[in-house]
Design a protein around this motif. Structure first.
Motif, short mmCIF file in Angstrom:
data_model
loop_
_atom_site.label_atom_id
_atom_site.label_comp_id
_atom_site.label_asym_id
_atom_site.label_seq_id
_atom_site.Cartn_x
_atom_site.Cartn_y
_atom_site.Cartn_z
N SER B 18 3.05 -7.82 -14.83
CA SER B 18 2.37 -7.99 -13.81
C SER B 18 2.73 -7.02 -12.70
O SER B 18 3.47 -6.16 -13.07
CB SER B 18 2.77 -9.44 -13.23
N GLY B 19 1.99 -7.07 -11.71
CA GLY B 19 2.58 -6.19 -10.80
C GLY B 19 3.91 -6.16 -10.23
O GLY B 19 4.49 -7.26 -10.44
N TYR B 20 4.28 -5.14 -9.98
CA TYR B 20 6.11 -5.07 -9.93
C TYR B 20 6.52 -5.05 -8.44
O TYR B 20 5.88 -4.83 -7.45
CB TYR B 20 6.71 -3.85 -10.55
N LEU B 42 2.19 5.76 -2.01
CA LEU B 42 1.66 4.71 -0.96
C LEU B 42 2.62 4.81 0.06
O LEU B 42 2.11 4.69 1.38
CB LEU B 42 1.77 3.46 -1.81
N CYS B 43 3.86 4.64 -0.03
CA CYS B 43 4.95 4.62 0.97
C CYS B 43 5.06 5.73 1.98
O CYS B 43 4.87 5.74 2.94
CB CYS B 43 6.37 4.29 0.60
N GLU B 44 4.75 6.96 1.27
CA GLU B 44 4.81 8.24 2.10
C GLU B 44 3.76 8.90 2.56
O GLU B 44 3.69 9.56 3.41
CB GLU B 44 5.82 9.14 1.15
N ALA B 45 2.77 8.65 1.74
CA ALA B 45 1.39 9.22 2.19
C ALA B 45 0.43 8.45 2.59
O ALA B 45 -0.08 8.38 3.63
CB ALA B 45 0.80 9.97 0.90
N ALA B 69 2.55 -3.28 -4.69
CA ALA B 69 3.54 -2.45 -3.92
C ALA B 69 3.02 -2.29 -2.45
O ALA B 69 3.91 -2.54 -1.47
CB ALA B 69 3.47 -1.12 -4.44
N TRP B 70 1.53 -2.34 -2.14
CA TRP B 70 1.37 -2.36 -0.94
C TRP B 70 1.68 -3.49 0.06
O TRP B 70 2.18 -3.69 1.03
CB TRP B 70 -0.23 -2.23 -0.71
N GLY B 71 1.49 -4.91 -0.73
CA GLY B 71 1.91 -5.81 -0.27
C GLY B 71 3.24 -5.78 0.48
O GLY B 71 3.76 -6.57 1.30
N ASP B 72 4.19 -5.40 -0.63
CA ASP B 72 5.43 -5.55 -0.28
C ASP B 72 5.95 -4.67 1.13
O ASP B 72 6.74 -4.79 1.98
CB ASP B 72 6.70 -4.86 -1.32
#
Lengths: 87, 441
Positions: B18-20, B42-45, B69-72
């Protein structure tokens, strides 16, 4: 008034359908807004007036860009990984 | 091994496919380097752009690596900024798809259902439609679909067709398309895709349709690639890469990463041609030309995917000039690799899964079988037995999966775990789906 009539009335004032919903993520409390719609209401939702929609959803600050993260799945379906470290 | 033990096992395995969780960096069960780099992107850009532009992000379910990842990130950023992020994420989803997770305590779906009077009020209709569409056997239900964390807004439709008492996802899908289009009309927008977006034909069809609507799309390739200047070199690299993964018991499923890689190669070839033929030369593969070629083959309706498949396999229908031929070669290359990949997938998975199946417990009751099937569906995404149907070798395996086939395809299952009910089913042509015999080797 039938259920359909009621749903039509509700969708005309979608303000009334938006529910602030408490959610806890990793021990942090958040208060996202939830718009729960029946299929019928979903089809009636008028997005031609986007300003009205964003007001109803109370979207602020006003956005200057839309980023659409399309579904991008990692190792699904197989039980077999698709990539290894370094690759 | 008892069924309950398998259930525990499946919870650990769930993390694999699943998503990680971004915050599991570096740990054994964390994302691999390829996935990790998409999270770093996602985090840096994306995050900094989102903050600067007060962006709206449209996100999918949390089995999507980007959404997860975005949700986190968002949960983290929101907390640091006192509960309000300078951007907003919107998830559009279906309550019928979220149904199973809405029953699991403290998932996002569960918390939203609990906090929403309207969702709770409609839960019975949703439950009825899920059961009516998928049978009462949980193995047929969507198991792990869940809204991602960190969204500011969730638009969730009940996805129920009241007249038929069936699941109907069309309304929310249309809403998502309309919402994307409505935002794109008044605001600059960009789509981001990477790793694997649906299957081969459906993924290409979906992305092609997205681009055809005039929406810009960024395809990410987060793998380390060599400097490649021709399609021949690209093919050699992709085949070598596949072989290396195969050796490790893996297959290359990241089709969209490969599309992106080939797109880059094509652009590089065009640039070389431009240099060789002077400044007046105008390349034809700039932008998303690769999708224009796909569009030649893609039919509008998904119901016509089979026609699409036939069309892209027929060279006779292809009409192109020399430059377009180059793009067509790239598309053909992906097609060939996909065929090889399916063969590899079959070989590798068969070897591994057969070994796994032989270890499965022999269910002694319907309840135990239900538990085992649920564990397997989490491990394997066994949606409606489609995977089994595609890989018939499993159906011929003399142990559990004959039972799964019957369970997944029919509702003629004993109502209760009693001899009487079992006999009743036998009289209607269905064998008891659990046996006390030892599995065959």
């Amino acid at each position: 008034m039938t259920r359909k009539d009621l749903e039509d009335l509700q969708i005309q004032t979608i303000y009334s359908l938006v529910e602030p919903t408490p959610v806890e993520v990793n021990g942090n409390s958040m208060m996202p807004k939830l718009l729960f719609l029946t299929n019928h209401q979903c089809r009636q939702l008028d997005l031609s007036n986007l300003e009205k929609f964003t007001q109803a959803m109370d979207i602020n600050p006003p956005p200057k860009l839309v980023i659409n993260l399309l579904p991008s799945n990692a190792r699904q379906m197989t039980g077999v990984c698709s990539a290894v470290d370094g690759q | 091994m008892m069924a309950s033990e398998w259930s525990k096992h499946s919870v650990e395995l769930k993390d694999i496919w699943s998503g990680y969780d971004f915050f599991k960096f570096g740990r054994e069960k964390g994302p691999t380097a390829t996935d990790r780099k998409t999270a770093i992107f996602l985090c840096e850009a994306v995050l900094s752009v989102a903050i600067q532009t007060n962006a709206i992000l449209l996100v999918s379910v949390d089995s999507c690596s980007l959404a997860k990842a975005w949700g986190d990130f968002v949960a983290d950023v929101t907390t640091k900024r006192g509960g309000k992020a300078p951007f907003n994420a919107i998830n559009v989803g279906h309550a019928t798809n979220y149904y199973s997770q809405s029953l699991v305590p403290w998932t996002i779906a569960y918390q939203l259902r609990l906090g929403s009077k309207r969702w709770r009020h409609n839960q019975k209709r949703i439950s009825n439609a899920v059961e009516s569409s998928n049978s009462k056997w949980r193995v047929n239900w969507k198991q792990l679909k869940c809204p991602p964390a960190g969204c500011s807004y969730y638009i969730i439709t009940d996805a129920v067709n009241d007249k038929k008492n069936k699941v109907d996802l069309s309304a929310a899908r249309t809403l998502m398309k309309n919402l994307t289009a409505a935002f794109a009309k008044s605001l600059p927008s960009i789509g981001v895709v990477t790793l694997r977006h649906n299957g081969f034909e459906t993924g290409a069809l979906s992305l092609s349709n997205y681009v055809r609507r005039g929406l810009p799309l960024l395809m990410l390739d987060s793998r380390d690639r060599p400097q490649v200047n021709s399609l021949e070199e690209a093919e050699a690299h992709l085949r070598d890469f596949e072989a290396r993964l195969n050796k490790g018991g893996m297959i290359d499923n990241y089709k969209d990463s490969n599309w992106s890689f080939l797109h880059t190669v094509l652009q590089r070839i065009e640039e070389q041609k431009k240099k060789m033929s002077g400044a007046d030369w105008e390349g034809k593969t700039e932008g998303l030309e690769i999708f224009k070629v796909l569009e030649d083959h893609v039919v509008k309706e998904k119901s016509e995917i089979e026609k699409f498949r036939q069309r892209i396999s027929s060279d006779a229908t292809i009409r192109m000039d020399a430059t377009e031929n180059l793009v067509q070669q790239a598309v053909d290359l992906i097609k060939d690799l996909e065929e090889d990949r399916q063969t590899n997938d079959m070989t590798i998975r068969t070897r591994q899964e057969i070994a796994h199946f032989n270890e499965l417990p022999d269910p002694r009751s319907i309840d135990e079988l239900d538990e085992i099937l649920l564990a397997e569906i989490q491990r394997w995404n066994l949606n409606k037995g489609r995977l089994l149907q595609r890989h018939k070798i499993f159906l011929e395996h003399p142990h559990l999966f004959k039972a799964i086939k019957r369970v997944a395809k029919t509702d003629r299952f004993p109502q209760k775990n009693t001899i009487e009910d079992s006999k009743s089913c036998s009289r209607h042509g269905t064998r008891s789906t659990f046996s006390t015999s030892k599995p065959c080797a």
